[in-house]
Design a protein around this motif. Structure first.
Motif: not given
Ligand code: AMP
Length: 596
Positions: A341, A314-316, A202-203, A14-15, A243-244, A318-319, A240, A173-174, A247
């Motif tokens: 991240d 991974g960003g997800s 996260g998707d 994703t990123n 969702k963020i 954070r949930m 998205e 992650g995403g 959190s």
């Molecule tokens: P990554 O691949 O680690 O960059 O994670 C990306 C995923 O993390 C995506 O699906 C984002 O929507 C999700 N994400 C980023 N920040 C948050 C947050 N604060 N709460 C929930 N999901 C998040």
């Protein structure tokens, strides 16, 4: 002062993120939009290549935009876009090249070298493709490392060297989910186990909100956005965002003004989503993280009490509900001290600094994500390196032939956990020819697997008697240029034909020699005494003709001759069988084996 700068790149589904080590401290580099993470999306518009945030915005509306290319890495698939066909590594290279450019601008000087991370479950082809993407982007990829290992490295650097840790890395992650258990002892990392789900991220959480939104909009506004690309793009982005937001807060406001027009004018969507509702609609997704967690623990042969640190990546992660689940299962408070991240990219930069000699005394060990083995008789896999074996590693095992006088064997390499070869992933095959003919089970064929620090495998087979040797190598030296890669591929192609030709010649020679041996044996036998002069002479003539063809290396003629001879022999056998009143089945069988 750094001896040389090596970029640490997390090339994510994703990123993507790029970091360096500056004055002994990790530094995440910002992209031209001032962001520390860059969406791994490429779009083409009016012959222009757009990367990152701007490309992501076009995903639903521009058919020439590409996301999640990482999923195709290592496959033969091509992507049609911009009226061209691209290989996955070419698209990934565009992302890498974009990151290299902005990194150079931030640093203020050109940078060549990089450490790139890959998921632990990536196989050889996927690792190679990642490396090639780097090469295409003009990078010298000095090392490919597993993402969880990079995360642990980022984490471990701050730790005192006399503390020992068993670290659980939970990476959501995403688009992917990875669980790893690592051991850190005296500044040395070892991955004890890996598990995961490469289609969970996260998707999926976003899509649950999108589905909910479609239902709500249908019910409240009598509009179905499903067929409206623009509306769907906005729904996805808003999902998205919500969702963020959830959190941090217990309620998210969803606002989609002018989503579409209907008879009554514009549709302005205003909705509210509670955290509790969001969590309820995504329970099944959360449930799916449990099994890989348990599997990783079981494979590491540990109990939760043995785990000293739980690291979220991974960003997800954070949930809040994800963090709660991890805490509940492991009985440990997850460590959130490193930005989830960025941690992988930071770990890659640390690995770069270790390689550059800026950081010493840290040794990095990784494990094989899947079992590697070869195919033996009956399509069964003989495992040589079990999954989760620490690399670099070399293992060998002795195999033998399945048939009498077998002079070549095919070594078929597979990867996976299933018992039957066809259920596993095919990695490659090659032939070892020139094995000295002997009864089945006698030849000693040593098959060796070695995996280097990049997780790239070399398989060698050697006949211990003749020292004939053959191998597959997936090239992994760091200084490979794109031209070198192409040359390697061409060389493999070229040798394949030569090897096939050689194998045929050896096989024919051996078959012919077996016939000569048989003729000699039958001339000396008691049966031969019953033959008259002319019959004997004709057999001897046959033998001489075969010998001559071998000497002349006239393999096409030799093949014809052998086939004719074998046919004649079969006819003679049939004739003899009919002459004898009670043929002995056992004897017949053993005779067949000898001639085969
Ligand atoms: P990554 O691949 O680690 O960059 O994670 C990306 C995923 O993390 C995506 O699906 C984002 O929507 C999700 N994400 C980023 N920040 C948050 C947050 N604060 N709460 C929930 N999901 C998040």
């Amino acid at each position: 002062m750094a001896k040389e700068i090596i970029l640490g790149i997390d090339l994510g589904t994703t990123n993507s993120v790029v970091s360096i080590i500056e004055n002994n401290n990790p530094k995440v580099l910002e992209n031209p939009n001032g962001k520390r993470t860059t969406p791994s999306v490429v779009a083409f518009k009016n012959n222009e290549t757009i990367i990152g945030e701007n490309a992501k915005r076009q995903l639903e509306t521009n058919p020439d935009s590409i996301a999640s290319i990482k999923r195709l890495m290592g496959s033969a698939s091509t992507i049609k876009a911009n009226q061209k066909e691209y290989k996955p590594e070419e698209i990934s290279a565009m992302i890498l090249s974009y990151m290299k450019d902005y990194a150079e601008k931030k640093i203020g000087s050109p940078v060549k070298k990089a450490v790139i991370t890959v998921p632990a479950y990536f196989d050889n082809a996927q690792r190679e493709a990642t490396k090639n993407a780097g090469i295409i982007a003009g990078l010298d990829v000095v090392r490919i490392i597993n993402e969880p290992t990079a995360a642990a490295l980022a984490f471990g650097l701050d730790k005192s060297k006399d503390e020992n840790h068993r670290i659980l890395v939970f990476d959501l992650g995403g688009g992917t989910f990875d669980v790893s258990i690592l051991e850190m002892e005296n500044g040395t990392f070892e991955v004890l186990s890996t598990s995961g789900d490469n289609h969970l991220g996260g998707d999926d959480w976003d899509n649950k909100i999108v589905e909910w939104l479609i239902k709500e909009i249908n019910a409240k506004y009598d509009f179905n956005p499903r067929n409206d690309k623009m509306a769907m793009a906005r729904l996805k982005e808003e999902a998205e965002r919500a969702k963020i937001a959830l959190s941090e807060s217990m309620v998210a406001n969803i606002s989609l003004p002018f989503l579409a027009m209907n008879a009554n004018g514009p549709i302005n969507v205003e909705l509210e989503l509670k955290r509790s509702e969001f969590e309820a609609m995504t329970t099944d997704l959360l449930e799916r993280t449990k099994k890989p967690l348990m599997d990783a623990l079981e494979q590491a042969k540990l109990s939760w009490n043995d785990i000293t640190e739980v690291l979220l990546v991974g960003g997800s992660t954070r949930m809040p509900i994800v963090q709660e689940l991890v805490a509940k299962i492991t009985g440990k408070k997850p460590n959130k001290s490193i930005n989830p991240d960025e941690v992988v990219s930071v770990g890659a930069a640390i690995q770069g600094a270790i390689l550059a000699g800026d950081i010493q005394d840290v040794l990095l060990l990784d494990v094989t994500p899947l079992t590697l083995g070869i195919v033996v008789e009956g399509d069964i896999v003989a495992p040589l390196i079990p999954r989760n074996t620490t690399i670099p590693v070399t293992r060998s095992q002795i195999f033998s032939t399945a048939a009498d006088n077998q002079t070549s064997v095919s070594i078929v390499v597979t990867q996976g956990e299933r018992q039957m070869a066809h259920d596993n992933k095919f990695l490659g095959r090659f032939d070892l020819s020139g094995i000295a003919p002997a009864p089945r089970g006698v030849p000693q064929i040593e098959v060796s697997f070695s995996i280097d620090v990049n997780g790239i495998t070399k398989v060698t087979a050697k006949d211990k008697k003749t020292n004939q040797e053959q191998s597959i190598t997936i090239q992994n030296t760091s200084a490979l240029s794109k031209e070198d890669v192409e040359k390697m591929v061409q060389e493999a192609e070229l040798n394949r034909e030569a090897d096939k030709k050689k194998r045929r010649e050896v096989e024919l020679t051996v078959r012919a020699e077996q016939i000569i041996h048989q003729i000699d044996k039958s001339i000396e036998s008691d049966e031969a005494k019953k033959l008259d002069e002319s019959q004997l002479a004709s057999i001897k003539k046959e033998k001489e003709e075969i010998q001559k063809l071998i000497e002349d290396k006239n393999f096409d003629e030799l093949e014809k001759k052998i086939n004719e001879f074998e046919q004649k022999l079969a006819q003679a056998m049939e004739f003899m069988k009919n002459q004898q009143p009670t043929p002995n089945q056992d004897n017949q069988d053993s005779k067949d084996n000898e001639t085969n």
